[in-house]
Design a protein around this motif. Sequence first.
Motif, PDB file in Angstrom:
ATOM      1  N   GLN A  21     -22.140  20.354  10.004  1.00 23.89           N
ATOM      2  CA  GLN A  21     -21.401  19.137   9.708  1.00 23.89           C
ATOM      3  C   GLN A  21     -19.915  19.426   9.672  1.00 23.89           C
ATOM      4  OE1 GLN A  21     -22.918  17.413   6.145  1.00 23.89           O
ATOM      5  NE2 GLN A  21     -24.894  16.948   7.031  1.00 23.89           N
ATOM      6  N   ALA A  22     -19.134  18.429  10.075  1.00 26.47           N
ATOM      7  CA  ALA A  22     -17.680  18.565  10.050  1.00 26.47           C
ATOM      8  C   ALA A  22     -17.196  18.493   8.609  1.00 26.47           C
ATOM      9  CB  ALA A  22     -17.044  17.455  10.873  1.00 26.47           C
ATOM     10  N   PRO A  23     -16.075  19.144   8.338  1.00 21.35           N
ATOM     11  CA  PRO A  23     -15.544  19.056   6.978  1.00 21.35           C
ATOM     12  C   PRO A  23     -15.051  17.635   6.678  1.00 21.35           C
ATOM     13  CG  PRO A  23     -14.022  20.220   8.414  1.00 21.35           C
ATOM     14  CD  PRO A  23     -15.281  19.998   9.196  1.00 21.35           C
ATOM     15  N   VAL A  24     -15.059  17.309   5.419  1.00 26.96           N
ATOM     16  CA  VAL A  24     -14.613  15.987   4.981  1.00 26.96           C
ATOM     17  C   VAL A  24     -13.101  15.884   5.188  1.00 26.96           C
ATOM     18  CG1 VAL A  24     -14.399  14.466   2.986  1.00 26.96           C
ATOM     19  CG2 VAL A  24     -16.463  15.832   3.305  1.00 26.96           C
ATOM     20  N   VAL A  25     -12.645  14.728   5.680  1.00 28.61           N
ATOM     21  CA  VAL A  25     -11.214  14.504   5.858  1.00 28.61           C
ATOM     22  C   VAL A  25     -10.621  14.183   4.484  1.00 28.61           C
ATOM     23  CG1 VAL A  25      -9.469  13.110   7.015  1.00 28.61           C
ATOM     24  CG2 VAL A  25     -11.611  13.613   8.175  1.00 28.61           C
ATOM     25  N   PRO A  26      -9.615  14.949   4.060  1.00 26.20           N
ATOM     26  CA  PRO A  26      -9.041  14.693   2.730  1.00 26.20           C
ATOM     27  C   PRO A  26      -8.309  13.349   2.665  1.00 26.20           C
ATOM     28  CG  PRO A  26      -8.243  16.783   3.651  1.00 26.20           C
ATOM     29  CD  PRO A  26      -9.044  16.108   4.700  1.00 26.20           C
ATOM     30  N   VAL A  27      -8.174  12.834   1.459  1.00 28.15           N
ATOM     31  CA  VAL A  27      -7.498  11.557   1.240  1.00 28.15           C
ATOM     32  C   VAL A  27      -6.060  11.629   1.747  1.00 28.15           C
ATOM     33  CG1 VAL A  27      -6.714   9.951  -0.544  1.00 28.15           C
ATOM     34  CG2 VAL A  27      -8.977  10.985  -0.707  1.00 28.15           C
ATOM     35  N   TRP A  30      -5.906  10.836   5.384  1.00 28.48           N
ATOM     36  CA  TRP A  30      -6.121   9.410   5.654  1.00 28.48           C
ATOM     37  C   TRP A  30      -4.868   8.608   5.319  1.00 28.48           C
ATOM     38  CZ3 TRP A  30      -9.442   8.130   8.967  1.00 28.48           C
ATOM     39  CH2 TRP A  30     -10.693   8.730   9.038  1.00 28.48           C
ATOM     40  N   ILE A  31      -4.188   8.956   4.233  1.00 29.29           N
ATOM     41  CA  ILE A  31      -2.959   8.249   3.858  1.00 29.29           C
ATOM     42  C   ILE A  31      -1.889   8.473   4.916  1.00 29.29           C
ATOM     43  CG2 ILE A  31      -1.065   8.192   2.168  1.00 29.29           C
ATOM     44  CD1 ILE A  31      -3.193   8.650   0.008  1.00 29.29           C
ATOM     45  N   ILE A  32      -1.753   9.697   5.403  1.00 36.79           N
ATOM     46  CA  ILE A  32      -0.787   9.983   6.469  1.00 36.79           C
ATOM     47  C   ILE A  32      -1.143   9.187   7.720  1.00 36.79           C
ATOM     48  CG2 ILE A  32       0.024  11.788   8.036  1.00 36.79           C
ATOM     49  CD1 ILE A  32      -0.212  13.733   5.630  1.00 36.79           C
ATOM     50  N   ALA A  33      -2.427   9.131   8.051  1.00 38.07           N
ATOM     51  CA  ALA A  33      -2.858   8.368   9.228  1.00 38.07           C
ATOM     52  C   ALA A  33      -2.539   6.883   9.071  1.00 38.07           C
ATOM     53  CB  ALA A  33      -4.353   8.566   9.465  1.00 38.07           C
ATOM     54  N   LEU A  34      -2.728   6.339   7.873  1.00 37.70           N
ATOM     55  CA  LEU A  34      -2.425   4.925   7.637  1.00 37.70           C
ATOM     56  C   LEU A  34      -0.925   4.656   7.695  1.00 37.70           C
ATOM     57  CD1 LEU A  34      -4.979   4.115   4.810  1.00 37.70           C
ATOM     58  CD2 LEU A  34      -5.054   3.371   7.186  1.00 37.70           C
ATOM     59  N   ILE A  35      -0.121   5.573   7.178  1.00 36.59           N
ATOM     60  CA  ILE A  35       1.333   5.398   7.248  1.00 36.59           C
ATOM     61  C   ILE A  35       1.803   5.458   8.693  1.00 36.59           C
ATOM     62  CG2 ILE A  35       3.546   6.497   6.667  1.00 36.59           C
ATOM     63  CD1 ILE A  35       2.264   7.262   3.954  1.00 36.59           C
ATOM     64  N   ILE A  36       1.279   6.402   9.469  1.00 29.38           N
ATOM     65  CA  ILE A  36       1.649   6.497  10.880  1.00 29.38           C
ATOM     66  C   ILE A  36       1.159   5.267  11.638  1.00 29.38           C
ATOM     67  CG2 ILE A  36       1.208   7.802  13.004  1.00 29.38           C
ATOM     68  CD1 ILE A  36       1.316  10.340  11.285  1.00 29.38           C
ATOM     69  N   VAL A  45       0.023   5.335  20.248  1.00 25.37           N
ATOM     70  CA  VAL A  45      -0.013   6.687  20.834  1.00 25.37           C
ATOM     71  C   VAL A  45      -0.849   7.612  19.963  1.00 25.37           C
ATOM     72  CG1 VAL A  45       1.406   8.696  21.417  1.00 25.37           C
ATOM     73  CG2 VAL A  45       2.201   6.394  21.998  1.00 25.37           C
ATOM     74  N   MET A  46      -0.641   7.552  18.655  1.00 26.75           N
ATOM     75  CA  MET A  46      -1.381   8.427  17.752  1.00 26.75           C
ATOM     76  C   MET A  46      -2.863   8.065  17.683  1.00 26.75           C
ATOM     77  SD  MET A  46       0.586  10.775  16.881  1.00 26.75           S
ATOM     78  CE  MET A  46      -0.510  11.580  15.740  1.00 26.75           C
ATOM     79  N   TRP A  47      -3.195   6.765  17.785  1.00 28.46           N
ATOM     80  CA  TRP A  47      -4.604   6.379  17.801  1.00 28.46           C
ATOM     81  C   TRP A  47      -5.318   7.036  18.969  1.00 28.46           C
ATOM     82  CZ3 TRP A  47      -3.510   0.457  17.121  1.00 28.46           C
ATOM     83  CH2 TRP A  47      -3.131   0.209  15.804  1.00 28.46           C
ATOM     84  N   PHE A  48      -4.673   7.046  20.139  1.00 25.78           N
ATOM     85  CA  PHE A  48      -5.295   7.681  21.304  1.00 25.78           C
ATOM     86  C   PHE A  48      -5.368   9.197  21.135  1.00 25.78           C
ATOM     87  CE2 PHE A  48      -4.493   3.610  23.381  1.00 25.78           C
ATOM     88  CZ  PHE A  48      -5.667   3.479  24.122  1.00 25.78           C
TER      89      PHE A  48
END
Length: 102
Positions: A21-27, A30-36, A45-48
């Motif tokens: 199993q893949a490691p859990v993505v830390p919170v 996810w916050i950095i991804a939401l800000i970006i 661009v980042m979504w792709f």
Amino acid sequence: MNQEIPLNNPTNRYQDSYGPQAPVVPVKDWIIALIISAIPIVNIVMWFIWAFGGNTNPNKQSFFKAYLLLLAIVVVIYAVVFVIILVTIGTAGLNSGVFDSI
């Protein structure tokens, strides 16, 4: 005869059947991804990159693939509705006699 299988029995390997199993993505990630994702143009661009990049966590990859798929579906629905509205307005204009003098 009723035999109970103990939970610690080696024949009970439900968890092992899932494979690695893949490691859990830390919170924090996810916050950095939401800000970006809130930054115009950079977000697409980042979504792709996150969806199809090879160095991304598989959980994050699946999320952004699903996100892009839903985004594409919504864009197609909006385009169809927009064309229907344009055709309706054009047809109403032609039937109203507005363009008779042209």
